[in-house]
Design a protein around this motif. Sequence first.
Motif, PDB file in Angstrom:
ATOM      1  N   TRP A   1       0.853  -1.178   0.000  1.00 31.66           N
ATOM      2  CA  TRP A   1       0.000   0.000   0.000  1.00 31.66           C
ATOM      3  C   TRP A   1       0.885   1.221   0.000  1.00 31.66           C
ATOM      4  CZ3 TRP A   1      -5.050   0.110  -0.795  1.00 31.66           C
ATOM      5  CH2 TRP A   1      -5.759   1.274  -0.540  1.00 31.66           C
ATOM      6  N   ASN A   2       0.862   1.972  -1.054  1.00 33.06           N
ATOM      7  CA  ASN A   2       1.625   3.210  -1.197  1.00 33.06           C
ATOM      8  C   ASN A   2       3.129   2.984  -1.142  1.00 33.06           C
ATOM      9  OD1 ASN A   2       1.608   5.859  -1.855  1.00 33.06           O
ATOM     10  ND2 ASN A   2       0.547   6.544  -0.039  1.00 33.06           N
ATOM     11  N   VAL A   3       3.592   1.841  -1.602  1.00 30.57           N
ATOM     12  CA  VAL A   3       5.020   1.513  -1.574  1.00 30.57           C
ATOM     13  C   VAL A   3       5.719   1.935  -2.862  1.00 30.57           C
ATOM     14  CG1 VAL A   3       6.673  -0.397  -1.474  1.00 30.57           C
ATOM     15  CG2 VAL A   3       4.680  -0.386   0.021  1.00 30.57           C
ATOM     16  N   LEU A   4       5.051   1.841  -3.993  1.00 27.37           N
ATOM     17  CA  LEU A   4       5.700   2.088  -5.274  1.00 27.37           C
ATOM     18  C   LEU A   4       6.296   3.489  -5.380  1.00 27.37           C
ATOM     19  CD1 LEU A   4       3.205   0.281  -7.663  1.00 27.37           C
ATOM     20  CD2 LEU A   4       5.476  -0.489  -6.957  1.00 27.37           C
ATOM     21  N   GLY A   5       5.701   4.459  -4.746  1.00 21.75           N
ATOM     22  CA  GLY A   5       6.218   5.824  -4.784  1.00 21.75           C
ATOM     23  C   GLY A   5       7.562   5.985  -4.099  1.00 21.75           C
ATOM     24  N   TYR A   6       7.941   5.029  -3.273  1.00 21.30           N
ATOM     25  CA  TYR A   6       9.228   5.095  -2.580  1.00 21.30           C
ATOM     26  C   TYR A   6      10.354   4.475  -3.396  1.00 21.30           C
ATOM     27  CZ  TYR A   6       6.712   6.605   1.539  1.00 21.30           C
ATOM     28  OH  TYR A   6       5.937   7.319   2.410  1.00 21.30           O
ATOM     29  N   LEU A  28      -4.887  -4.223  -6.005  1.00 16.90           N
ATOM     30  CA  LEU A  28      -5.278  -2.912  -5.499  1.00 16.90           C
ATOM     31  C   LEU A  28      -4.004  -2.163  -5.152  1.00 16.90           C
ATOM     32  CD1 LEU A  28      -7.401  -0.908  -4.405  1.00 16.90           C
ATOM     33  CD2 LEU A  28      -7.270  -2.145  -2.241  1.00 16.90           C
ATOM     34  N   ILE A  29      -3.802  -1.007  -5.771  1.00 22.24           N
ATOM     35  CA  ILE A  29      -2.584  -0.232  -5.563  1.00 22.24           C
ATOM     36  C   ILE A  29      -2.961   1.202  -5.209  1.00 22.24           C
ATOM     37  CG2 ILE A  29      -0.495   0.684  -6.637  1.00 22.24           C
ATOM     38  CD1 ILE A  29      -0.450  -1.739  -8.453  1.00 22.24           C
ATOM     39  N   ALA A  30      -2.415   1.689  -4.113  1.00 20.77           N
ATOM     40  CA  ALA A  30      -2.559   3.103  -3.752  1.00 20.77           C
ATOM     41  C   ALA A  30      -1.196   3.762  -3.946  1.00 20.77           C
ATOM     42  CB  ALA A  30      -3.016   3.255  -2.311  1.00 20.77           C
ATOM     43  N   ILE A  31      -1.177   4.864  -4.670  1.00 16.19           N
ATOM     44  CA  ILE A  31       0.059   5.591  -4.949  1.00 16.19           C
ATOM     45  C   ILE A  31      -0.231   7.072  -4.796  1.00 16.19           C
ATOM     46  CG2 ILE A  31       1.818   6.109  -6.673  1.00 16.19           C
ATOM     47  CD1 ILE A  31       0.993   3.500  -8.088  1.00 16.19           C
ATOM     48  N   SER A  32       0.666   7.786  -4.153  1.00 19.89           N
ATOM     49  CA  SER A  32       0.546   9.242  -4.106  1.00 19.89           C
ATOM     50  C   SER A  32       1.003   9.785  -5.458  1.00 19.89           C
ATOM     51  CB  SER A  32       1.405   9.823  -2.981  1.00 19.89           C
ATOM     52  OG  SER A  32       0.879   9.461  -1.744  1.00 19.89           O
ATOM     53  N   ASN A  80     -13.319   7.439  -0.370  1.00 20.17           N
ATOM     54  CA  ASN A  80     -12.738   8.596  -1.024  1.00 20.17           C
ATOM     55  C   ASN A  80     -11.258   8.367  -1.327  1.00 20.17           C
ATOM     56  OD1 ASN A  80     -12.830  11.100  -2.216  1.00 20.17           O
ATOM     57  ND2 ASN A  80     -12.308  12.172  -0.341  1.00 20.17           N
ATOM     58  N   TRP A  81     -10.932   7.170  -1.795  1.00 24.67           N
ATOM     59  CA  TRP A  81      -9.563   6.827  -2.150  1.00 24.67           C
ATOM     60  C   TRP A  81      -9.252   7.299  -3.555  1.00 24.67           C
ATOM     61  CZ3 TRP A  81      -6.663   5.076   1.671  1.00 24.67           C
ATOM     62  CH2 TRP A  81      -7.264   4.414   2.732  1.00 24.67           C
ATOM     63  N   GLN A  82      -7.997   7.256  -3.891  1.00 23.23           N
ATOM     64  CA  GLN A  82      -7.527   7.485  -5.260  1.00 23.23           C
ATOM     65  C   GLN A  82      -6.672   6.300  -5.681  1.00 23.23           C
ATOM     66  OE1 GLN A  82      -8.446  10.060  -7.296  1.00 23.23           O
ATOM     67  NE2 GLN A  82      -9.865  10.410  -5.647  1.00 23.23           N
ATOM     68  N   ALA A  83      -7.137   5.098  -5.363  1.00 23.25           N
ATOM     69  CA  ALA A  83      -6.384   3.885  -5.633  1.00 23.25           C
ATOM     70  C   ALA A  83      -6.631   3.397  -7.059  1.00 23.25           C
ATOM     71  CB  ALA A  83      -6.782   2.793  -4.635  1.00 23.25           C
ATOM     72  N   PHE A  84      -5.739   2.532  -7.507  1.00 22.94           N
ATOM     73  CA  PHE A  84      -5.874   1.857  -8.792  1.00 22.94           C
ATOM     74  C   PHE A  84      -6.303   0.413  -8.516  1.00 22.94           C
ATOM     75  CE2 PHE A  84      -2.530   5.022  -9.348  1.00 22.94           C
ATOM     76  CZ  PHE A  84      -2.853   5.614 -10.551  1.00 22.94           C
ATOM     77  N   VAL A  85      -7.244  -0.091  -9.300  1.00 22.64           N
ATOM     78  CA  VAL A  85      -7.601  -1.506  -9.261  1.00 22.64           C
ATOM     79  C   VAL A  85      -7.283  -2.054 -10.645  1.00 22.64           C
ATOM     80  CG1 VAL A  85      -9.394  -3.231  -8.923  1.00 22.64           C
ATOM     81  CG2 VAL A  85      -9.395  -1.155  -7.530  1.00 22.64           C
ATOM     82  N   LEU A  86      -6.400  -3.059 -10.664  1.00 21.52           N
ATOM     83  CA  LEU A  86      -5.887  -3.591 -11.912  1.00 21.52           C
ATOM     84  C   LEU A  86      -6.180  -5.081 -12.031  1.00 21.52           C
ATOM     85  CD1 LEU A  86      -2.474  -1.850 -11.434  1.00 21.52           C
ATOM     86  CD2 LEU A  86      -4.272  -1.075 -12.969  1.00 21.52           C
TER      87      LEU A  86
END
Length: 90
Positions: A1-6, A28-32, A80-86
């Motif tokens: 969760w929100n790891v790819l941005g790092y 399910l991926i959450a990215i800032s 109210n997320w801004q996640a990606f579902v792939l």
Amino acid sequence: WNVLGYLENRDVYKALRSLKRISRGQILIAISTSETIKEFPHAGIGRLTIKPRLWWLRQFAGVGLTKNWGLEERFNQIGNWQAFVLDAGK
């Protein structure tokens, strides 16, 4: 969760390929993204790869992950997320 941005920009492709390889069904991926950083500046702290949503969608497509529009919309409405579902396609 929100790891790819790092990750460093150059490591994103390799990480996404690995996610696709080990995943079954949906991811399910959450990215800032750069859009969320504008709204929540603190969300950018420590992140190395802050890109627009469209950039991320291109990266996903580049490894064969396709956006699941229906599930993504439903999930993002819940909290109210801004996640990606792939879809991993397996």
